[in-house]
Every structure is written in C-alpha cells, then in structure tokens.
Design a protein around this motif. Structure first.
Motif, mmCIF file in Angstrom:
data_model
loop_
_atom_site.group_PDB
_atom_site.id
_atom_site.type_symbol
_atom_site.label_atom_id
_atom_site.label_comp_id
_atom_site.label_asym_id
_atom_site.label_seq_id
_atom_site.Cartn_x
_atom_site.Cartn_y
_atom_site.Cartn_z
ATOM 1 N N ASP A 110 0.849 -1.184 0.000
ATOM 2 C CA ASP A 110 0.000 0.000 0.000
ATOM 3 C C ASP A 110 0.886 1.236 0.000
ATOM 4 N N PRO A 111 0.945 1.972 -1.118
ATOM 5 C CA PRO A 111 1.865 3.107 -1.197
ATOM 6 C C PRO A 111 1.429 4.320 -0.378
ATOM 7 N N PHE A 112 0.212 4.271 0.195
ATOM 8 C CA PHE A 112 -0.254 5.417 0.987
ATOM 9 C C PHE A 112 -0.070 5.177 2.483
ATOM 10 N N SER A 113 -0.565 4.020 2.970
ATOM 11 C CA SER A 113 -0.493 3.758 4.404
ATOM 12 C C SER A 113 0.937 3.553 4.885
ATOM 13 N N SER A 114 1.856 3.253 3.968
ATOM 14 C CA SER A 114 3.263 3.059 4.362
ATOM 15 C C SER A 114 4.022 4.378 4.471
ATOM 16 N N LEU A 115 3.351 5.500 4.146
ATOM 17 C CA LEU A 115 3.982 6.821 4.259
ATOM 18 C C LEU A 115 3.377 7.578 5.433
ATOM 19 N N ASN A 116 4.216 8.234 6.198
ATOM 20 C CA ASN A 116 3.748 9.025 7.342
ATOM 21 C C ASN A 116 3.050 10.287 6.828
ATOM 22 N N GLN A 154 9.406 15.079 -9.394
ATOM 23 C CA GLN A 154 9.928 16.432 -9.544
ATOM 24 C C GLN A 154 10.560 16.890 -8.229
ATOM 25 N N LEU A 155 11.507 17.799 -8.330
ATOM 26 C CA LEU A 155 12.233 18.229 -7.147
ATOM 27 C C LEU A 155 11.346 18.969 -6.151
ATOM 28 N N ASP A 156 10.292 19.665 -6.644
ATOM 29 C CA ASP A 156 9.409 20.360 -5.711
ATOM 30 C C ASP A 156 8.542 19.398 -4.901
ATOM 31 N N HIS A 157 8.497 18.120 -5.305
ATOM 32 C CA HIS A 157 7.769 17.107 -4.538
ATOM 33 C C HIS A 157 8.413 16.875 -3.170
ATOM 34 N N TYR A 158 9.660 17.253 -3.043
ATOM 35 C CA TYR A 158 10.394 17.120 -1.777
ATOM 36 C C TYR A 158 9.646 17.787 -0.628
ATOM 37 N N TYR A 159 8.920 18.852 -0.916
ATOM 38 C CA TYR A 159 8.280 19.654 0.139
ATOM 39 C C TYR A 159 6.801 19.319 0.322
ATOM 40 N N ARG A 160 6.282 18.341 -0.404
ATOM 41 C CA ARG A 160 4.863 18.023 -0.329
ATOM 42 C C ARG A 160 4.589 16.873 0.641
ATOM 43 N N TYR A 161 3.278 16.707 0.962
ATOM 44 C CA TYR A 161 2.831 15.636 1.851
ATOM 45 C C TYR A 161 2.225 14.492 1.031
ATOM 46 N N PRO A 162 2.149 13.279 1.600
ATOM 47 C CA PRO A 162 1.674 12.111 0.842
ATOM 48 C C PRO A 162 0.298 12.286 0.200
ATOM 49 N N HIS A 163 -0.629 12.998 0.881
ATOM 50 C CA HIS A 163 -1.991 13.111 0.333
ATOM 51 C C HIS A 163 -2.040 13.944 -0.944
ATOM 52 N N GLU A 164 -0.954 14.622 -1.280
ATOM 53 C CA GLU A 164 -0.929 15.462 -2.474
ATOM 54 C C GLU A 164 -0.498 14.698 -3.734
ATOM 55 N N PHE A 165 -0.302 13.383 -3.600
ATOM 56 C CA PHE A 165 0.195 12.600 -4.730
ATOM 57 C C PHE A 165 -0.824 11.567 -5.193
ATOM 58 N N SER A 166 -0.700 11.186 -6.448
ATOM 59 C CA SER A 166 -1.511 10.098 -6.995
ATOM 60 C C SER A 166 -0.925 8.755 -6.565
ATOM 61 N N GLY A 167 -1.655 7.672 -6.870
ATOM 62 C CA GLY A 167 -1.173 6.340 -6.500
ATOM 63 C C GLY A 167 0.148 5.998 -7.153
ATOM 64 N N GLY A 168 0.288 6.330 -8.453
ATOM 65 C CA GLY A 168 1.543 6.046 -9.143
ATOM 66 C C GLY A 168 2.712 6.825 -8.577
ATOM 67 N N GLN A 169 2.460 8.081 -8.206
ATOM 68 C CA GLN A 169 3.520 8.899 -7.608
ATOM 69 C C GLN A 169 3.912 8.356 -6.239
ATOM 70 N N ARG A 170 2.926 7.916 -5.464
ATOM 71 C CA ARG A 170 3.232 7.344 -4.139
ATOM 72 C C ARG A 170 4.074 6.076 -4.277
ATOM 73 N N GLN A 171 3.778 5.290 -5.313
ATOM 74 C CA GLN A 171 4.567 4.080 -5.503
ATOM 75 C C GLN A 171 6.003 4.434 -5.869
#
Length: 335
Positions: A110-116, A154-171
């Motif tokens: 699960d790429p979402f629940s495994s991220l804080n 993308q490098l700006d993803h460094y500053y984002r939280y998990p809920h801001e990403f799609s499933g593919g990005q979380r994976q």
C-alpha cells in the motif's frame, strides 16, 4: 540476466524451511488460550542470486506478503533460516541486523499507508539515511533529490505531503525510499497491483532500469502472473503457504508441471483474439490455512488427485534443469 551458471554461484539470499504461524486465541483472548495456528508460511525454501529477479505468484492469502515481511524480520519467524551472505538474518541483532536492513529494503504493497501523513516527502526519504548515518544533512538532501529524479519525481515534490500525490507517484516515492540507502536486495510486495495498467507498465519499466543501473536483486511478489512473467528471471508459485513449483520463467510458461500452476496460466488471456485455449476451472474452496488438508495441500481442488495425495505430502522433485515441483505426478526425488 543469464541463468546458465546460477547453480555454480553462491546465492545472495538463501531461505531454508521458512515458517510463520500466527496463533489464534479463543473468545476470551489470552485467558482462553491458543486454539490453533494460522499457517501463513509453511516450509518455504528458495535461493535468490545476485542481479536476478525472482517472482513469487499465487492467489491472495497464500502467504506471499507474509513471507517477504518475515524475511526482513518485520514479523518474527516461527522456524527456518534466511541466510544473507551466509549469515542468518533471524539470528542477528544490533549493528549487524541494522546493516542487513540497509542492504535489504522493501517496497510495501500500500503506497499510501506506508507513508507518514505528517511528514513531507523529503523528510521521509532522508530518514533511512539518518538511521544508517549516511552523509551529512546537505549530502542527504542531495542524495534524495538525485533518487527522486531517477524515479521520475519532480524536485518540488520534496516539500509536499503524501496526500498530495496520486497512487503512481506514491509508488515511486516508496521505491525511492527503498533505494536511497543503497540496498543490494529489494523486496517488492505487490508494487503495481493498485495502479492503472498504463502506470503499471511505467513502474515495471522503471524497476528494470533501476535494476540495471544499480545492480539490484529483486524478490518481486505479485498475484498477476503476466506482470511477473515480464520482469522475472525465475518464478515461484505459492499455494496455501507453500511453494509448489519454481523454475526459470521460460521453462515455467512453456511447460507448467503442477496442476495449480497449469490452472493459473490457463486464466491468462491470449493477445490474439482468434486463438483459444482450454480454461482449467478449479473446483471447491481454498482450504483454511488454520486447518490445511493432510497429504498434498492441493488435493482437495486437484483434477488429477490420487489416493496417495490424500495421505502423503509430496517431496520436491527436479523434473528438469532448475525446474522443481512438489507433486506426486513427478515422483519422489528430493531436490
């Protein structure tokens, strides 16, 4: 990779007789005592060689994910050994265990629940480097940025939280976290099962590119045998906590031996609409892992069941070079 000389090489990971049983307690909990055990993984053995991909396939609930988590000691084994570079992971502690966990990483199902959810992605990706004391703060940030770029973030993803990403990005984030510490082995637990087909192909291609670039070794766990075929050098087939067949990928698809493997492959659609193949429908329900059948665990659903199957468990037999099967149809020669 070429499999011609694998039998002469020393395996990077050697799993022997792995068992993981979960106790089932009575209605009163610990007061009522243990009334049985769920045999999630029951006597699984295999070799994983450096640079190869071993795919593990089977129905949901067959114990694939539990096997991967147990090898990493995210859950303690009931019995068996997992030898990494000739050292038993299950006997290690302290710094030696920490080093193994640096070398053997996992991409969770699960790429979402495994991220804080409270941590920015940059913090999550730098955490393994801090735990293993790799580099200074600036070096860690640069290393994370490099890995993010390699997995298509993308490098700006460094500053984002998990809920801001799609499933593919979380994976991709999960893959970056597994790679950032420089592992030798990556255990991928259903890394594409929750993704769209187009995204699945992107992740699979990415895994192959990273394997070639970083000389990685994969244990690839999935229930989709078509995906496993695309990425794996060898394939192991699990049923009810046991590995009933394993072989080089081409050999398994050209000549599946175990009746369960034959049924799995018969369900794979052909790309040619004018060609048809006979579908093997398995009758009956999957037995409970708490009370598996006596003898061969597959005999309650097997179309070729014999009397011996009901009373005696088959031993593993090497039916062809590197092609091992546990079935009474192929004799009793133990591998």
């Amino acid at each position: 990779m070429s499999l011609e000389h694998l039998d002469t090489k020393q395996p990077l990971l050697d799993v022997r007789g792995l068992k993981k049983f979960f106790p089932v307690k009575g209605p009163l909990g610990s007061i009522g005592g243990v009334k049985g055990y769920v045999k999630a993984v029951n006597d699984v053995s295999f070799h994983l060689y450096e640079g190869e991909t071993l795919g593990v396939v089977g129905e949901s609930g067959c114990g694939k994910s539990t096997m991967g988590r147990t090898i990493l000691r995210l859950t303690d084994p009931t019995e068996g050994q997992a030898l990494y570079r000739n050292e038993d992971i299950f006997q290690l502690s302290g710094k030696k265990l920490q080093q193994v966990r640096k070398d053997v990483q996992m991409v969770f199902q699960d790429p979402f629940s495994s991220l804080n959810p409270r941590k920015r992605i940059g913090q999550t990706l730098e955490e393994p480097l801090a735990i293993h004391s790799i580099g200074e703060k600036q070096e860690r940030t640069e290393r994370v940025m490099d890995i993010m770029n390699k997995v298509g973030l993308q490098l700006d993803h460094y500053y984002r939280y998990p809920h801001e990403f799609s499933g593919g990005q979380r994976q991709r984030i999960g893959l970056a976290r597994a790679l950032v510490a420089g592992p030798k082995i990556v255990i991928s637990d259903e890394p594409v099962s929750a993704l769209d087909v187009s995204i699945q192909s992107q992740i699979i291609n990415l895994l192959q590119q990273l394997q070639e670039e970083y000389k990685l070794t994969y244990l690839f766990i999935a229930h989709d045998i078509s995906v496993v075929r695309h990425i794996s050098d060898r394939i192991g087939v699990m049923y009810l906590g046991q590995m009933v067949e394993y072989a080089p990928t081409d050999s398994l698809f050209a000549n599946p031996l175990h009746p369960y493997t034959q049924a799995l492959l018969s369900a794979v659609p052909l790309p040619n609409p004018y060609k048809k193949k006979e579908r093997i429908i398995l009758r009956g329900e999957i037995p409970s892992p708490m009370n598996p059948p006596s003898g061969c665990i597959f005999h309650t659903r097997c179309p070729y069941v014999m009397d011996v199957c009901k009373t005696e468990a088959p031993t593993r037999a090497e039916a062809a070079k590197g092609h091992v099967v546990a079935c009474h149809l192929y004799g009793e020669r133990e591998s």
